[in-house]
Design an enzyme around this catalytic site. Structure first.
Site, PDB file in Angstrom:
ATOM      1  N   ASP A 133       0.844  -1.183   0.000  1.00 38.10           N
ATOM      2  CA  ASP A 133       0.000   0.000   0.000  1.00 38.10           C
ATOM      3  C   ASP A 133       0.893   1.252   0.000  1.00 38.10           C
ATOM      4  OD1 ASP A 133      -2.806   0.997   0.463  1.00 38.10           O
ATOM      5  OD2 ASP A 133      -1.847   1.881   2.217  1.00 38.10           O
TER       6      ASP A 133
ATOM      7  N   GLU B 279       1.388   0.214  -4.906  1.00 32.98           N
ATOM      8  CA  GLU B 279       0.906   1.485  -5.415  1.00 32.98           C
ATOM      9  C   GLU B 279       2.108   2.417  -5.554  1.00 32.98           C
ATOM     10  OE1 GLU B 279      -3.498   2.273  -3.751  1.00 32.98           O
ATOM     11  OE2 GLU B 279      -1.983   2.289  -2.197  1.00 32.98           O
TER      12      GLU B 279
END
Ligand code: CA
Length: 661
Positions: A351, A380
């Site tokens: 993340d 990400e």
């Protein structure tokens, strides 16, 4: 003060807005580095040893409890100061089942009682460490559990990723699953809807994906594990104990060993079904700031602090961690290794990965591949704010070529396909915006440079960032933002349900045939809806649960996606090995904006097809396309039939078609 903070990415968490102790950032570099691999709890029948890093503590003590939740400590014992900022305690005798907290005295003040960050078993709600015997957490047959093979060439683009939340997949009565919302629910074989469609694990197996990406299942903060009926829901992007399993997914959150055994049971069942398990990890921040175990034990060390001694906050959740600090880097590396060794995890999704530095990510990749060479790593390539560190050192999407086979999500193809995610009404290629044609083409070639993709016409990034096909995740939807079906409803209200179904099929077609690693949200293969809720992180089951009755209702879409997956797995032409191969073998046809057509020529690939042609017509009228010489056969189309004759292909409006020679 508790606040709710809405990040750009739609991740919301609670955080504590408090001042913290003054820590000189330069001084942090002088903190000792402990090199041993025995941090945390080591249980033996004749005694338990605990080693904790707390270099600035004057005293470190352990509070022992009989319960994981309430009551006073029955004993408080001092740790002994040991090597390189660590403290050690040895408690003789069999301590199994006991709980403890650790507590540091710094600058004359006792800090709060916290769990040791290396806690691998915890009591309910993760407030105390539990001493357990890991040998007893293995389900029957665990020693022979093996990850299924998904690639023989270590090509990460051989993966097909299916993203789900553990509770969503089983909680609806339509799932026919007994252990609703639990790890065990995803371990149940042969579950069905009332009309006989397979659900849960059996459905995923039937679909044919290779990897199941599961939203956070390390111990997170936001769901009260003590609630019997667990009416609260959360995605879980608010880490509490990074090395411990979340209790709300277990059948007994009071005993820390139960969740461990049940997670292993789920992993083994998935492996048996031929599926690999990807863990969603969130090292970029902690659920709370000052009250986190990191900050209570070593104030200011594990997080990036600003010059005014407040927490930097590129996560938009109150803080950001400092992967560049050696003991934080070591913590992250040891944590992912633990999940692989203890739970046989097959991949990680990071993340807000751009909060982490490139060097740490590469050390993580190296360590992981040393024990599992074909492990899948992606994240990400962005942050939710500006990290408090020079950008060029961080794992941003544009630096993906500096990362060691770690893929980033392509928001270019995502927004190109369906429209900008932060404007729900914005249209993309499939739902009526031909201006995004070039952006989708950039996605099709895996975000790499290609002589026929004009980057000046690409909508977002103007510079290709990837240099190999395994560096990007191609997707049209994920847990964040509107589900694809909901996005199409909001952005194309003028379209009929049938037309929107075709738009969804085109989107799935593009994702599953593009060069790179395909990824989609669970249920998008049968038009899952979250009822138009954009950010469902804490919404009830009525919004988030997968309604399995949609599968029978939209079985045509399911079968289309299933067939696309089969085609991708059977044909290496959709999984070319290098950027040069893509530039040489994939060529686009000259077509009007709104229509994309390309061929891929076989060279050295072991593919039964000599040439493949993909045509996607997002326009509102049928198109005639001149076919290159030779005999073409239809592989798949969502319009039946697509006319192929006399050197011409006629494709109906809103269709996705694959031909081959
Ligand atoms: Ca928890």
């Amino acid at each position: 003060m508790k606040k709710i903070f809405l990040s750009l990415l739609g991740i919301v968490m609670f955080f504590q807005n408090v001042n913290c102790q003054q820590v000189d950032p330069v001084y942090l570099n002088t903190y000792p580095v402990y090199k041993g691999n025995d941090l945390g709890t080591v249980y033996k029948r004749y005694g338990t040893t605990v080693r904790v890093y707390a270099p600035t503590a004057e005293v470190l003590r352990m509070n022992l409890y009989k319960s994981g939740d309430d009551g006073e400590p029955y004993s408080t014992l001092p740790f002994n100061k040991d090597l390189n900022g660590t403290w050690v305690i040895k408690i003789p005798g069999d301590q199994v089942g006991k709980f403890f907290t650790v507590q540091a005295k710094i600058n004359g003040n006792w800090q709060n009682e916290v769990t040791d960050p290396y806690a691998k078993a915890v009591g309910v709600n993760g407030n105390r460490v539990q001493i357990i015997d890991f040998a007893k957490t293995n389900p029957v047959g665990w020693e022979i559990d093996k990850s299924p093979v998904f690639t023989r060439t270590k090509s990460m683009q051989d993966a097909i990723i299916y993203e789900l939340h553990l509770r969503d997949v089983s909680i609806d009565p339509s799932s026919g699953i007994k252990n609703k919302g639990k790890f065990l629910g995803l371990a149940e074989p042969n579950t069905k809807t009332k009309t006989g469609e397979s659900t849960g694990l059996s459905h995923i197996k039937e679909l044919g994906v290779t990897h199941v990406h599961i939203l956070p299942f390390f111990d997170y903060n936001s769901v009260d594990e003590k609630q019997l009926n667990l009416s609260t829901y959360n995605w879980g992007y608010d880490p509490k104990n990074f090395n411990a399993v979340e209790g709300s997914y277990s059948t007994n959150p009071v005993d820390g060993s139960v969740r461990i055994k049940e997670l292993k049971t789920m992993v083994a069942a998935m492996h048996t079904a031929g599926l690999r398990v990807v863990m969603d990890v969130v090292y970029n921040h902690t659920a709370v700031n000052k009250l986190s175990n990191f900050h209570q034990l070593v104030p200011g060390y594990y997080h990036r602090m600003k010059n005014d001694s407040t927490f930097a906050d590129a996560s938009a959740c109150g803080n950001e961690t400092a992967s560049e600090h050696p003991m934080m880097r070591k913590f992250m590396i040891e944590c992912v290794l633990y999940w692989v060794k203890e739970f046989h995890i097959d991949g990680f999704r990071f993340d807000l990965m751009a909060i982490h530095d490139i060097e740490t990510m590469n050390q993580i990749a190296k360590a992981l591949r040393s024990i599992k060479p074909d492990i899948l790593i992606y994240g990400e390539g962005w942050a939710a704010g500006s990290p408090n560190m020079p950008q060029e050192k961080l794992a941003f999407k544009r630096y993906v070529a500096k990362l060691d086979s770690i893929a980033v999500f392509s928001d270019d193809i995502r927004d190109g396909i369906k429209g900008y995610v932060f404007d729900s009404k914005a249209k993309g290629f499939v739902n009526g915006n031909p201006a995004l044609t070039e952006t989708v083409k950039f996605g099709i070639v895996g975000a790499m440079s290609h002589p026929q993709v004009n980057m000046q016409k690409a909508f977002w990034d103007k510079v290709p960032y990837a240099t190999a096909p395994g560096q990007v995740i191609n997707y049209a939807d994920c847990h964040d933002n509107l589900a694809l079906w909901d996005k199409l409803a909001v952005s194309a209200p003028e379209a009929t349900v049938e037309e929107r179904t075709q738009m969804q099929e085109m989107a799935m077609g593009i994702v599953l045939t593009s060069q790179g690693i395909p990824f989609f949200l669970a249920g998008s293969e049968f038009l899952r809806t979250k009822k138009g809720v954009e950010n469902s992180f804490n919404r009830p089951d009525s919004i988030n649960a997968i309604d399995w009755n949609l599968k029978a209702k939209n079985i045509k879409v399911f079968k289309f996606v299933q067939q696309l997956i089969q085609i991708r797995k059977t044909h290496p032409l959709f999984r070319l090995q290098t950027a040069d191969a893509i530039r040489e073998q994939l060529s686009f046809m000259e077509l009007p904006d709104g229509v994309i057509g390309y061929t891929i020529q076989r060279k050295s690939e072991k593919d039964l097809w000599k040439t493949v042609m993909v045509v996607c017509n997002s326009l509102g009228s049928k198109q005639e396309i001149a076919l290159p010489a030779g005999t073409w056969k239809l592989a798949i189309s969502n319009s039946n039939p697509s006319a192929i004759n006399a050197g011409k292909l006629t494709v109906e409006k809103l269709t996705f078609t694959v031909l081959y020679q």
